[in-house]
Design a protein around this motif. Structure first.
Motif, PDB file in Angstrom:
ATOM      1  N   ARG A  27       0.868  -1.178   0.000  1.00 51.49           N
ATOM      2  CA  ARG A  27       0.000   0.000   0.000  1.00 51.49           C
ATOM      3  C   ARG A  27       0.901   1.223   0.000  1.00 51.49           C
ATOM      4  O   ARG A  27       1.520   1.528   1.013  1.00 51.49           O
ATOM      5  CB  ARG A  27      -0.887  -0.048   1.231  1.00 51.49           C
ATOM      6  CG  ARG A  27      -1.769   1.131   1.399  1.00 51.49           C
ATOM      7  CD  ARG A  27      -2.983   1.091   0.482  1.00 51.49           C
ATOM      8  NE  ARG A  27      -3.941   2.083   0.949  1.00 51.49           N
ATOM      9  CZ  ARG A  27      -3.789   3.396   0.800  1.00 51.49           C
ATOM     10  NH1 ARG A  27      -2.755   3.853   0.136  1.00 51.49           N
ATOM     11  NH2 ARG A  27      -4.667   4.214   1.300  1.00 51.49           N
ATOM     12  N   PRO A  28       0.994   1.952  -1.134  1.00 49.97           N
ATOM     13  CA  PRO A  28       1.889   3.105  -1.183  1.00 49.97           C
ATOM     14  C   PRO A  28       1.497   4.185  -0.180  1.00 49.97           C
ATOM     15  O   PRO A  28       0.328   4.577  -0.114  1.00 49.97           O
ATOM     16  CB  PRO A  28       1.736   3.613  -2.619  1.00 49.97           C
ATOM     17  CG  PRO A  28       1.127   2.486  -3.377  1.00 49.97           C
ATOM     18  CD  PRO A  28       0.287   1.748  -2.393  1.00 49.97           C
ATOM     19  N   TYR A  29       2.466   4.643   0.567  1.00 51.33           N
ATOM     20  CA  TYR A  29       2.205   5.654   1.582  1.00 51.33           C
ATOM     21  C   TYR A  29       1.671   6.930   0.958  1.00 51.33           C
ATOM     22  O   TYR A  29       2.214   7.429  -0.018  1.00 51.33           O
ATOM     23  CB  TYR A  29       3.493   5.942   2.357  1.00 51.33           C
ATOM     24  CG  TYR A  29       3.354   7.016   3.393  1.00 51.33           C
ATOM     25  CD1 TYR A  29       3.886   8.283   3.198  1.00 51.33           C
ATOM     26  CD2 TYR A  29       2.666   6.767   4.581  1.00 51.33           C
ATOM     27  CE1 TYR A  29       3.753   9.267   4.148  1.00 51.33           C
ATOM     28  CE2 TYR A  29       2.529   7.754   5.536  1.00 51.33           C
ATOM     29  CZ  TYR A  29       3.066   8.999   5.321  1.00 51.33           C
ATOM     30  OH  TYR A  29       2.932   9.979   6.261  1.00 51.33           O
ATOM     31  N   TYR A  94      -2.504  -0.452 -21.722  1.00 49.04           N
ATOM     32  CA  TYR A  94      -3.215   0.049 -20.558  1.00 49.04           C
ATOM     33  C   TYR A  94      -2.290  -0.005 -19.337  1.00 49.04           C
ATOM     34  O   TYR A  94      -1.653  -1.035 -19.077  1.00 49.04           O
ATOM     35  CB  TYR A  94      -4.471  -0.778 -20.298  1.00 49.04           C
ATOM     36  CG  TYR A  94      -5.587  -0.428 -21.246  1.00 49.04           C
ATOM     37  CD1 TYR A  94      -5.501  -0.762 -22.592  1.00 49.04           C
ATOM     38  CD2 TYR A  94      -6.727   0.247 -20.801  1.00 49.04           C
ATOM     39  CE1 TYR A  94      -6.512  -0.415 -23.481  1.00 49.04           C
ATOM     40  CE2 TYR A  94      -7.740   0.589 -21.678  1.00 49.04           C
ATOM     41  CZ  TYR A  94      -7.626   0.258 -23.008  1.00 49.04           C
ATOM     42  OH  TYR A  94      -8.638   0.595 -23.891  1.00 49.04           O
ATOM     43  N   TYR A  95      -2.251   1.112 -18.612  1.00 51.08           N
ATOM     44  CA  TYR A  95      -1.402   1.245 -17.446  1.00 51.08           C
ATOM     45  C   TYR A  95      -2.233   1.545 -16.205  1.00 51.08           C
ATOM     46  O   TYR A  95      -3.228   2.280 -16.278  1.00 51.08           O
ATOM     47  CB  TYR A  95      -0.413   2.401 -17.618  1.00 51.08           C
ATOM     48  CG  TYR A  95       0.521   2.283 -18.779  1.00 51.08           C
ATOM     49  CD1 TYR A  95       0.165   2.759 -20.040  1.00 51.08           C
ATOM     50  CD2 TYR A  95       1.780   1.714 -18.624  1.00 51.08           C
ATOM     51  CE1 TYR A  95       1.032   2.660 -21.116  1.00 51.08           C
ATOM     52  CE2 TYR A  95       2.660   1.609 -19.694  1.00 51.08           C
ATOM     53  CZ  TYR A  95       2.276   2.088 -20.933  1.00 51.08           C
ATOM     54  OH  TYR A  95       3.147   1.989 -21.992  1.00 51.08           O
ATOM     55  N   CYS A  96      -1.814   1.018 -15.077  1.00 50.06           N
ATOM     56  CA  CYS A  96      -2.397   1.437 -13.811  1.00 50.06           C
ATOM     57  C   CYS A  96      -1.385   2.303 -13.074  1.00 50.06           C
ATOM     58  O   CYS A  96      -0.169   2.194 -13.302  1.00 50.06           O
ATOM     59  CB  CYS A  96      -2.820   0.254 -12.951  1.00 50.06           C
ATOM     60  SG  CYS A  96      -1.494  -0.841 -12.400  1.00 50.06           S
ATOM     61  N   ALA A  97      -1.901   3.159 -12.208  1.00 52.64           N
ATOM     62  CA  ALA A  97      -1.034   4.105 -11.517  1.00 52.64           C
ATOM     63  C   ALA A  97      -1.685   4.566 -10.229  1.00 52.64           C
ATOM     64  O   ALA A  97      -2.912   4.490 -10.077  1.00 52.64           O
ATOM     65  CB  ALA A  97      -0.746   5.307 -12.414  1.00 52.64           C
ATOM     66  N   TRP A  98      -0.852   5.064  -9.305  1.00 50.50           N
ATOM     67  CA  TRP A  98      -1.314   5.610  -8.025  1.00 50.50           C
ATOM     68  C   TRP A  98      -1.022   7.113  -7.974  1.00 50.50           C
ATOM     69  O   TRP A  98      -0.016   7.573  -8.520  1.00 50.50           O
ATOM     70  CB  TRP A  98      -0.540   4.966  -6.866  1.00 50.50           C
ATOM     71  CG  TRP A  98      -1.003   3.639  -6.418  1.00 50.50           C
ATOM     72  CD1 TRP A  98      -0.582   2.424  -6.885  1.00 50.50           C
ATOM     73  CD2 TRP A  98      -1.949   3.349  -5.372  1.00 50.50           C
ATOM     74  NE1 TRP A  98      -1.194   1.406  -6.200  1.00 50.50           N
ATOM     75  CE2 TRP A  98      -2.037   1.943  -5.266  1.00 50.50           C
ATOM     76  CE3 TRP A  98      -2.694   4.148  -4.508  1.00 50.50           C
ATOM     77  CZ2 TRP A  98      -2.873   1.334  -4.338  1.00 50.50           C
ATOM     78  CZ3 TRP A  98      -3.514   3.527  -3.594  1.00 50.50           C
ATOM     79  CH2 TRP A  98      -3.592   2.134  -3.515  1.00 50.50           C
ATOM     80  N   ALA A  99      -1.903   7.823  -7.282  1.00 51.90           N
ATOM     81  CA  ALA A  99      -1.699   9.257  -7.059  1.00 51.90           C
ATOM     82  C   ALA A  99      -2.151   9.609  -5.647  1.00 51.90           C
ATOM     83  O   ALA A  99      -2.860   8.827  -4.997  1.00 51.90           O
ATOM     84  CB  ALA A  99      -2.486  10.078  -8.070  1.00 51.90           C
ATOM     85  N   SER A 100      -1.751  10.787  -5.204  1.00 49.54           N
ATOM     86  CA  SER A 100      -2.151  11.230  -3.865  1.00 49.54           C
ATOM     87  C   SER A 100      -3.316  12.200  -3.910  1.00 49.54           C
ATOM     88  O   SER A 100      -3.754  12.689  -2.863  1.00 49.54           O
ATOM     89  CB  SER A 100      -0.953  11.881  -3.164  1.00 49.54           C
ATOM     90  OG  SER A 100      -0.463  12.960  -3.926  1.00 49.54           O
TER      91      SER A 100
END
Length: 122
Positions: A27-29, A94-100
């Protein structure tokens, strides 16, 4: 460093379906939004859909609204993209990504997977 891995891409006929998965190694901080983006040859990366990790509110690009559904499995750290009624113009990596933050701007996403190819034949 958390890593993302997409899977589920492939080749389908016009009108077919695929389900993409994006598995996070942890789980990215401080990142609370996961998104799907795509990039076709010769085109810029474009937003497809996003979802809040907590609460589950989502947003879709107009081009996929009503055909694609984004979801997540929090305990497993997996995000999905169910793609129905696929069209040749959906062909892309297709790409997945995380953001804040809650945004469809790919520049705000700083953790990316390697991508999975989706090809829709007419």
């Amino acid at each position: 460093q958390v890593q993302l891995a997409e899977s589920g891409g492939g080749s389908v006929q016009d009108g077919g379906s695929l389900r993409l998965s994006c598995a996070a190694s942890g789980r990215p901080y401080s990142r609370t939004v996961m998104g799907w983006f795509r990039q076709a040859p010769g085109k810029e990366r474009e937003f497809v859909a996003l979802i809040r990790w907590h609460g589950g509110s989502s947003l879709y690009a107009d081009s996929v609204k009503g055909r694609f559904t984004i979801s997540r499995d929090n305990p497993k750290n997996i995000m999905y993209l169910q793609m129905n009624n696929l069209k040749p113009e959906d062909t892309a990596v297709y790409y997945c990504a995380w953001a804040s933050k809650y945004t469809n701007n790919p520049a705000a996403y700083d953790l990316w997977g390697q991508g999975t190819q989706v090809t829709v034949a007419s």
